[in-house]
Design an enzyme around this catalytic site. Structure first.
Site, PDB file in Angstrom:
ATOM      1  N   GLU A  96       0.829  -1.215   0.000  1.00 24.39           N
ATOM      2  CA  GLU A  96       0.000   0.000   0.000  1.00 24.39           C
ATOM      3  C   GLU A  96       0.862   1.262   0.000  1.00 24.39           C
ATOM      4  O   GLU A  96       1.902   1.314   0.630  1.00 24.39           O
ATOM      5  CB  GLU A  96      -0.912   0.011   1.229  1.00 24.39           C
ATOM      6  CG  GLU A  96      -1.782  -1.224   1.307  1.00 24.39           C
ATOM      7  CD  GLU A  96      -3.028  -1.030   2.164  1.00 24.39           C
ATOM      8  OE1 GLU A  96      -3.329   0.099   2.564  1.00 24.39           O
ATOM      9  OE2 GLU A  96      -3.705  -2.033   2.411  1.00 24.39           O
ATOM     10  N   CYS A 109       3.236   8.614   1.195  1.00 22.80           N
ATOM     11  CA  CYS A 109       3.502   7.800   2.371  1.00 22.80           C
ATOM     12  C   CYS A 109       3.858   6.408   1.859  1.00 22.80           C
ATOM     13  O   CYS A 109       2.995   5.697   1.347  1.00 22.80           O
ATOM     14  CB  CYS A 109       2.247   7.783   3.251  1.00 22.80           C
ATOM     15  SG  CYS A 109       2.413   6.732   4.682  1.00 22.80           S
ATOM     16  N   CYS A 116       4.190  -6.178   8.486  1.00 24.58           N
ATOM     17  CA  CYS A 116       5.128  -5.686   9.501  1.00 24.58           C
ATOM     18  C   CYS A 116       5.213  -6.694  10.637  1.00 24.58           C
ATOM     19  O   CYS A 116       4.193  -7.210  11.079  1.00 24.58           O
ATOM     20  CB  CYS A 116       4.657  -4.335  10.040  1.00 24.58           C
ATOM     21  SG  CYS A 116       5.823  -3.587  11.206  1.00 24.58           S
ATOM     22  N   CYS A 120       2.373  -3.898  16.687  1.00 24.17           N
ATOM     23  CA  CYS A 120       1.897  -2.891  17.644  1.00 24.17           C
ATOM     24  C   CYS A 120       0.383  -3.051  17.797  1.00 24.17           C
ATOM     25  O   CYS A 120      -0.323  -3.360  16.847  1.00 24.17           O
ATOM     26  CB  CYS A 120       2.280  -1.495  17.177  1.00 24.17           C
ATOM     27  SG  CYS A 120       4.070  -1.286  17.049  1.00 24.17           S
ATOM     28  N   CYS A 123      -2.147  -0.934  15.453  1.00 22.48           N
ATOM     29  CA  CYS A 123      -1.817  -0.739  14.041  1.00 22.48           C
ATOM     30  C   CYS A 123      -2.309  -1.906  13.189  1.00 22.48           C
ATOM     31  O   CYS A 123      -1.970  -3.066  13.447  1.00 22.48           O
ATOM     32  CB  CYS A 123      -0.299  -0.582  13.900  1.00 22.48           C
ATOM     33  SG  CYS A 123       0.239  -0.402  12.182  1.00 22.48           S
ATOM     34  N   GLY A 163       5.178  -1.408   7.468  1.00 21.39           N
ATOM     35  CA  GLY A 163       6.514  -1.911   7.738  1.00 21.39           C
ATOM     36  C   GLY A 163       7.364  -1.061   8.650  1.00 21.39           C
ATOM     37  O   GLY A 163       7.044   0.091   8.952  1.00 21.39           O
ATOM     38  N   GLU A 164       8.448  -1.661   9.114  1.00 25.11           N
ATOM     39  CA  GLU A 164       9.403  -0.989   9.992  1.00 25.11           C
ATOM     40  C   GLU A 164      10.683  -0.726   9.184  1.00 25.11           C
ATOM     41  O   GLU A 164      11.451  -1.659   8.919  1.00 25.11           O
ATOM     42  CB  GLU A 164       9.669  -1.881  11.216  1.00 25.11           C
ATOM     43  CG  GLU A 164      10.824  -1.442  12.077  1.00 25.11           C
ATOM     44  CD  GLU A 164      10.861   0.051  12.370  1.00 25.11           C
ATOM     45  OE1 GLU A 164       9.860   0.626  12.825  1.00 25.11           O
ATOM     46  OE2 GLU A 164      11.929   0.672  12.119  1.00 25.11           O
ATOM     47  N   SER A 193      10.256   7.044   9.600  1.00 15.58           N
ATOM     48  CA  SER A 193       9.605   6.850  10.899  1.00 15.58           C
ATOM     49  C   SER A 193       9.902   5.443  11.410  1.00 15.58           C
ATOM     50  O   SER A 193       9.719   4.464  10.699  1.00 15.58           O
ATOM     51  CB  SER A 193       8.096   7.048  10.736  1.00 15.58           C
ATOM     52  OG  SER A 193       7.424   6.777  11.950  1.00 15.58           O
ATOM     53  N   SER A 216       8.620   6.639  16.841  1.00 19.84           N
ATOM     54  CA  SER A 216       7.296   6.356  17.397  1.00 19.84           C
ATOM     55  C   SER A 216       7.431   6.001  18.873  1.00 19.84           C
ATOM     56  O   SER A 216       7.637   4.853  19.229  1.00 19.84           O
ATOM     57  CB  SER A 216       6.653   5.194  16.639  1.00 19.84           C
ATOM     58  OG  SER A 216       6.424   5.564  15.308  1.00 19.84           O
ATOM     59  N   LEU A 217       7.336   7.015  19.693  1.00 23.13           N
ATOM     60  CA  LEU A 217       7.490   6.840  21.142  1.00 23.13           C
ATOM     61  C   LEU A 217       6.199   6.253  21.725  1.00 23.13           C
ATOM     62  O   LEU A 217       6.198   5.229  22.377  1.00 23.13           O
ATOM     63  CB  LEU A 217       7.782   8.213  21.754  1.00 23.13           C
ATOM     64  CG  LEU A 217       8.482   8.262  23.085  1.00 23.13           C
ATOM     65  CD1 LEU A 217       9.828   7.566  23.015  1.00 23.13           C
ATOM     66  CD2 LEU A 217       8.663   9.719  23.512  1.00 23.13           C
ATOM     67  N   HIS A 218       5.114   6.962  21.500  1.00 18.37           N
ATOM     68  CA  HIS A 218       3.754   6.488  21.786  1.00 18.37           C
ATOM     69  C   HIS A 218       3.396   6.279  23.242  1.00 18.37           C
ATOM     70  O   HIS A 218       2.224   6.063  23.564  1.00 18.37           O
ATOM     71  CB  HIS A 218       3.437   5.210  21.010  1.00 18.37           C
ATOM     72  CG  HIS A 218       3.374   5.424  19.530  1.00 18.37           C
ATOM     73  ND1 HIS A 218       3.110   6.637  18.970  1.00 18.37           N
ATOM     74  CD2 HIS A 218       3.532   4.559  18.504  1.00 18.37           C
ATOM     75  CE1 HIS A 218       3.117   6.512  17.651  1.00 18.37           C
ATOM     76  NE2 HIS A 218       3.381   5.275  17.342  1.00 18.37           N
ATOM     77  N   ASN A 292      -6.289   6.568  14.901  1.00 17.52           N
ATOM     78  CA  ASN A 292      -7.201   6.318  13.778  1.00 17.52           C
ATOM     79  C   ASN A 292      -7.804   4.933  13.975  1.00 17.52           C
ATOM     80  O   ASN A 292      -7.060   3.953  14.013  1.00 17.52           O
ATOM     81  CB  ASN A 292      -6.450   6.373  12.445  1.00 17.52           C
ATOM     82  CG  ASN A 292      -5.839   7.751  12.225  1.00 17.52           C
ATOM     83  OD1 ASN A 292      -6.494   8.766  12.419  1.00 17.52           O
ATOM     84  ND2 ASN A 292      -4.571   7.790  11.858  1.00 17.52           N
ATOM     85  N   CYS A 335      -2.710   6.916   8.947  1.00 13.88           N
ATOM     86  CA  CYS A 335      -1.666   6.214   9.689  1.00 13.88           C
ATOM     87  C   CYS A 335      -2.217   4.993  10.390  1.00 13.88           C
ATOM     88  O   CYS A 335      -3.194   5.079  11.121  1.00 13.88           O
ATOM     89  CB  CYS A 335      -1.105   7.123  10.792  1.00 13.88           C
ATOM     90  SG  CYS A 335      -0.028   8.372  10.194  1.00 13.88           S
TER      91      CYS A 335
HETATM   92  N1  SAH Z   1       7.092   1.263  11.676  1.00 13.57           N
HETATM   93  C1  SAH Z   1       7.191   2.681  11.598  1.00 13.57           C
HETATM   94  C2  SAH Z   1       6.199   3.277  10.619  1.00 13.57           C
HETATM   95  C3  SAH Z   1       4.810   3.042  11.066  1.00 13.57           C
HETATM   96  S1  SAH Z   1       3.459   3.980  10.425  1.00 13.57           S
HETATM   97  C4  SAH Z   1       6.986   3.276  12.975  1.00 13.57           C
HETATM   98  O1  SAH Z   1       6.620   2.539  13.881  1.00 13.57           O
HETATM   99  O2  SAH Z   1       7.215   4.452  13.163  1.00 13.57           O
HETATM  100  C5  SAH Z   1       3.675   5.628  10.954  1.00 13.57           C
HETATM  101  C6  SAH Z   1       3.041   6.019  12.276  1.00 13.57           C
HETATM  102  O3  SAH Z   1       1.647   5.695  12.385  1.00 13.57           O
HETATM  103  C7  SAH Z   1       3.728   5.354  13.464  1.00 13.57           C
HETATM  104  O4  SAH Z   1       3.989   6.338  14.417  1.00 13.57           O
HETATM  105  C8  SAH Z   1       2.665   4.412  13.921  1.00 13.57           C
HETATM  106  O5  SAH Z   1       2.826   4.030  15.259  1.00 13.57           O
HETATM  107  C9  SAH Z   1       1.413   5.217  13.685  1.00 13.57           C
HETATM  108  N2  SAH Z   1       0.171   4.435  13.781  1.00 13.57           N
HETATM  109  C10 SAH Z   1       0.019   3.102  13.643  1.00 13.57           C
HETATM  110  N3  SAH Z   1      -1.264   2.745  13.827  1.00 13.57           N
HETATM  111  C11 SAH Z   1      -1.942   3.888  14.071  1.00 13.57           C
HETATM  112  C12 SAH Z   1      -3.332   4.182  14.306  1.00 13.57           C
HETATM  113  N4  SAH Z   1      -4.250   3.220  14.314  1.00 13.57           N
HETATM  114  N5  SAH Z   1      -3.672   5.466  14.509  1.00 13.57           N
HETATM  115  C13 SAH Z   1      -2.727   6.456  14.486  1.00 13.57           C
HETATM  116  N6  SAH Z   1      -1.429   6.246  14.250  1.00 13.57           N
HETATM  117  C14 SAH Z   1      -1.031   4.977  14.052  1.00 13.57           C
END
Ligand code: SAH
Length: 357
Positions: A96, A109, A116, A120, A123, A163-164, A193, A216-218, A292, A335
């Protein structure tokens, strides 16, 4: 007739020098390399047979040398103009890509892997499992696909699709080179990212490149991060932060921290305080991403007031912060909403391109 020398296959992703050398090995003048480069990266040629400036006989000899473009398998347009593409790779797998237009920008993007392995908890890609790494040309192709479809130049590329990227660093860096030098997108307009993989952020710093790194700290503490990101158990938050500090020191570049806002889970006042403490005194910027929704998880997106409250709390602590309101929500293109698992199902289309307007 000359035998066909092994070309840099597929040609997409090759440098001007490599293309020139290959043309010369074929007994062609050096300027054929420049023409090849132009036809691949500017005119979007999909086969050498269509490069009409080449002598007919040579075109026929090299007609089977692959350029490496993927076919668009499906295309869906969200009301905000964001377009999601499913591209079919040579081995039939689907990846995608999303094109996000504004007046001044066209952002792509891109995905770095099919699926992946990070899994997470919020995701969709993670829920679909992991198939394989993408080759450099399969990443570069995504930028060309969006450029071609929009009929305008891509200005920004973000590695925020499936993907990562740091699990596929070699191809990602080769793709970054090509996107920068061959397609002409400034390195500063390219963002990688990552969820953070031990030692790989430090390793990236050694490349002395100018792209932006987003991490991606989160989560603002170890317990919550472990709950959301399985790999955080083995690679702890404090180690990640230490490596990020080193990255900033080595590169002198500001780093972006992405922080997902999950209602009641990561958006409480105490989280804002913890987050501020984590990133204080750090050449960084916090990008808040309201969750999202995806069908596989039952998290909620916080209300606008909560999002604004969290933002204000960080600002009060003098943290540079912005909110990313993802585009393309309606097309499942925002995302975290990209999933491999549906590729064989809902998206299967009888024709090459389906416009889902
Ligand atoms: N593997 C990479 C790229 C991931 S996608 C990473 O982890 O950074 C880019 C961003 O979207 C990441 O910060 C990811 O955590 C975030 N993301 C994943 N699922 C999401 C969701 N359901 N809502 C909002 N952001 C999300």
């Amino acid at each position: 007739m000359l035998a066909v020398q092994t070309p840099p296959t597929p040609l997409l992703g090759a440098t001007l020098a490599e293309l020139t050398e290959w043309a010369q090995q074929q007994g062609q003048p050096a300027y054929r390399g420049k023409q090849l480069h132009q036809w691949i990266y500017e005119k979007g040629a999909r086969s050498l047979a269509e490069i009409t400036v080449f002598p007919k006989q040579w075109r026929e000899t090299v007609a089977d040398v692959p350029i490496g473009r993927s076919a668009t398998h499906y295309r869906s347009v969200a009301p905000d103009g964001t377009v999601k593409y499913l591209l079919k790779l040579a081995d039939g797998l689907i990846v995608e890509t999303v094109g996000i237009p504004t007046d001044k920008r066209l952002t792509v993007c891109v995905s770095s892997q099919v699926g992946c392995p990070m899994a997470c908890d919020f995701c969709a890609t993670g829920f679909g499992g992991f198939k394989r790494n993408l080759a450099a040309h399969e990443i570069v192709d995504q930028v060309l696909a969006v450029q071609e479809d929009f009929g305008r130049r891509v200005s920004h590329t973000v590695f925020m699709g499936m993907g990562e990227p740091l699990l596929n660093a070699e191809s990602v860096l080769a793709a970054v080179r090509s996107i920068n030098e061959d397609i002409g997108i400034g390195q500063r307009n390219i963002t990688i990212s990552t969820v953070g993989i031990r030692n790989r952020i430090r390793k990236l710093a050694e490349h002395k490149l100018q792209f932006t790194l987003a991490v991606s700290l989160h989560a603002s503490n170890q317990a919550l991060r472990e709950k959301l990101i399985p790999s955080a158990r083995a690679y702890r938050l404090d180690e990640l932060i230490a490596e990020c500090r080193e990255y900033v020191k080595l590169t002198g570049r500001r780093l972006t921290f992405e922080y997902i806002l999950l209602a009641g889970v990561s958006d409480l006042p105490q989280h804002a305080v913890e987050l501020a403490n984590l990133v204080r005194g750090f050449q960084s910027h916090v990008n808040l991403i309201p969750y999202n929704p995806i069908s596989e998880a039952d998290y909620q997106r916080p209300s606008r007031e909560r999002i604004e409250g969290f933002t204000a709390a960080l600002k009060k602590h003098n943290i540079a912060v912005s909110v990313r309101y993802s585009r393309g929500l309606e097309a499942d293109a925002a995302c975290g909403q990209l999933r491999a698992s549906r590729a064989g199902g809902r998206y299967e289309a009888p024709t090459a391109v389906v416009n889902d307007l």
